[in-house]
Every structure is written in C-alpha cells, then in structure tokens.
Design a protein around this motif. Structure first.
Motif, short mmCIF file in Angstrom:
data_model
loop_
_atom_site.label_atom_id
_atom_site.label_comp_id
_atom_site.label_asym_id
_atom_site.label_seq_id
_atom_site.Cartn_x
_atom_site.Cartn_y
_atom_site.Cartn_z
N TRP A 82 0.85 -1.13 -0.10
CA TRP A 82 0.23 0.23 0.48
C TRP A 82 0.58 1.39 0.08
CZ3 TRP A 82 -0.41 3.67 4.14
CH2 TRP A 82 -1.21 5.37 3.59
N LEU A 83 1.57 1.58 1.09
CA LEU A 83 2.73 2.59 0.91
C LEU A 83 3.64 2.79 -0.48
CD1 LEU A 83 3.63 4.95 2.60
CD2 LEU A 83 5.46 3.94 3.94
N LYS A 84 4.26 2.01 -0.92
CA LYS A 84 5.03 1.80 -2.22
C LYS A 84 4.23 2.25 -3.75
CE LYS A 84 8.43 -2.11 -1.91
NZ LYS A 84 8.05 -3.64 -2.58
N ALA A 85 2.98 1.96 -3.17
CA ALA A 85 1.72 2.84 -4.25
C ALA A 85 1.66 3.75 -4.19
CB ALA A 85 0.09 1.57 -4.24
N ARG A 86 0.95 3.99 -3.09
CA ARG A 86 1.07 5.76 -2.69
C ARG A 86 2.44 6.69 -2.61
NH1 ARG A 86 -2.99 6.80 -4.10
NH2 ARG A 86 -2.87 8.46 -2.77
N TYR A 87 3.40 5.77 -2.56
CA TYR A 87 4.84 6.91 -3.26
C TYR A 87 4.58 7.06 -4.49
CZ TYR A 87 10.08 7.41 -4.04
OH TYR A 87 11.36 7.55 -4.92
N SER A 88 4.18 5.36 -5.20
CA SER A 88 4.26 5.67 -6.91
C SER A 88 3.24 6.93 -7.33
CB SER A 88 4.56 4.24 -7.30
OG SER A 88 5.73 3.40 -7.17
N HIS A 89 2.32 7.07 -6.82
CA HIS A 89 1.27 7.71 -6.36
C HIS A 89 1.70 9.39 -7.20
CE1 HIS A 89 -2.65 10.07 -6.84
NE2 HIS A 89 -1.96 10.98 -5.82
N TYR A 90 1.94 9.98 -5.80
CA TYR A 90 2.49 11.08 -6.11
C TYR A 90 3.93 11.02 -6.84
CZ TYR A 90 -0.22 11.54 -1.97
OH TYR A 90 -1.31 11.38 -1.32
N ALA A 95 6.46 13.91 -11.44
CA ALA A 95 7.52 13.51 -12.12
C ALA A 95 8.69 14.37 -13.03
CB ALA A 95 7.36 12.24 -13.61
N GLY A 96 9.50 13.97 -13.25
CA GLY A 96 10.71 15.37 -13.46
C GLY A 96 11.39 16.33 -12.04
N PHE A 153 10.03 12.18 1.26
CA PHE A 153 10.22 12.83 0.48
C PHE A 153 9.13 13.23 -0.38
CE2 PHE A 153 12.67 13.88 -2.94
CZ PHE A 153 13.26 14.75 -2.31
N VAL A 154 8.51 12.06 -0.80
CA VAL A 154 8.13 12.77 -1.88
C VAL A 154 6.65 13.03 -1.74
CG1 VAL A 154 6.23 10.16 -2.20
CG2 VAL A 154 7.22 11.30 -4.24
N LEU A 155 6.09 13.21 -0.67
CA LEU A 155 5.77 13.99 -0.39
C LEU A 155 4.84 15.30 -0.33
CD1 LEU A 155 3.26 12.32 2.18
CD2 LEU A 155 2.60 12.98 0.34
N ILE A 159 3.33 17.87 -2.40
CA ILE A 159 2.96 19.49 -1.72
C ILE A 159 3.60 20.65 -2.82
CG2 ILE A 159 2.87 21.31 0.02
CD1 ILE A 159 2.57 18.42 2.13
N LYS A 160 4.41 20.81 -2.62
CA LYS A 160 5.08 22.12 -3.19
C LYS A 160 5.14 22.11 -4.61
CE LYS A 160 9.82 23.44 -1.82
NZ LYS A 160 11.36 22.86 -1.62
N ASP A 161 4.37 21.30 -5.06
CA ASP A 161 4.23 21.78 -6.71
C ASP A 161 3.34 21.83 -6.75
OD1 ASP A 161 4.49 20.33 -9.75
OD2 ASP A 161 3.58 19.27 -9.17
#
Length: 175
Positions: A82-90, A95-96, A153-155, A159-161
């Motif tokens: 689940w956590l990996k899926a949410r990581y991949s989502h964000y 991306a980039g 980190f990806v969150l 958020i900044k994006d």
C-alpha cells in the motif's frame, strides 16, 4: 543505579522508560513520528484530501510499527505494498520535478514532513541497532520504515508542486 517504577505514577511517563535496552528508544522514535504526522495533518491546506487520507491511514500503521519489536508483528506485506503504491502515485504526479538533492525548505507542512523523513531514517537506524543488540523481528519492519522515509520526501515534492513552490537545489561540494 538502576531506576525502578516510582510509587507515584505521575513520575512515570512510560511503562518501559527505565529500560536500558534500545527497544524503548525505538518505541519513543515511532511515537515521535506519529506525533509529527499529527502536526502535518493540522497544517495541511484545504484541498489536499488524498494526502490527508494517506497520512490518516499511516498513523495507525506507525503505531503498529511501534509495537512490532516488543510485541507481535503488526506490519505486513500488504502495508508495504500500500505504501509503495502511494509513493508511486505521488512520484508519478511529480515526475521530473526533482533530479538531485534539494534543500529541506518550503511552506508548512513541508518542513514538518522533512522532520518525518528524518525520523523515519532514525527508525531504520534503530532497527539496525536493535538487530545488532540481538533483538529479532520480522523483515517487514525495516522494509516498511525505509519506504516510509522515502514516502515523506515524495510528499514534500507533491505539496510544493501543488502550491507552485520551487525546489531549491543543493549542489554538494563533497561528492
């Protein structure tokens, strides 16, 4: 001098606080992380419902992580997936956007999420130390804790994006 449970329970903040093993330190770190998430939730802007939902789902998992060294395992493969899926989502959403090191700054709750990330790393390190101390636990714990630190980190990037805040690159002079 070995401390023992005081007679006055107001002088006793946690049942295992006077232990000398690292298990108590681990539990305090996971509790700290859950508290940090509470701070992030209180600062999360309106309209960030997916992030709010994910963090609300994560808090009980952090307490499951907390009790999984002293008690029975509470982190399972499904939690990691689940956590990996949410990581991949964000990560896909942003991306980039980040291609190297960035400074841990930005509007709230970005700095608070960076503190979550750092506490996640401390938890991984404490699991290493617990294992070195001879404590055994399920392999799902360090795997989950590592993904957790990366997730925070990806969150920050997401958020900044969404807020239109630029990342500030950090160029190392050391490497």
């Amino acid at each position: 001098m070995r401390r023992k449970k005081p007679e006055d329970l107001r002088e006793w903040c946690y049942p295992f606080i006077f232990e000398t093993r690292l298990t108590c330190d681990y539990e305090i770190l996971t509790d700290e992380l859950c508290c940090h998430i509470g701070v992030v939730l209180s600062m999360l802007p309106q309209g960030f419902d997916d992030i709010r939902h994910d963090l609300e789902q994560l808090q009980p998992l952090i307490y499951n992580l907390n009790g999984s060294v002293r008690g029975k395992n509470g982190i399972f493969e499904r939690d990691i997936e689940w956590l990996k899926a949410r990581y991949s989502h964000y990560q896909q959403e942003t991306a980039g956007r980040v291609t190297g090191f960035v400074l841990p700054r930005g509007p709230a709750p970005v700095p608070q999420l960076h503190l979550c990330r750092c506490t996640g790393k401390k938890i991984v390190r404490m699991l290493v130390r617990l294992e070195q101390e001879g404590r055994t636990f399920d392999e799902t714990l360090p795997r989950f804790a590592n993904v957790l630190a990366n997730f925070f980190f990806v969150l920050t990037v997401a958020i900044k994006d969404r807020l239109g805040t630029e990342e500030v690159p950090y160029i190392s002079i050391n490497y």
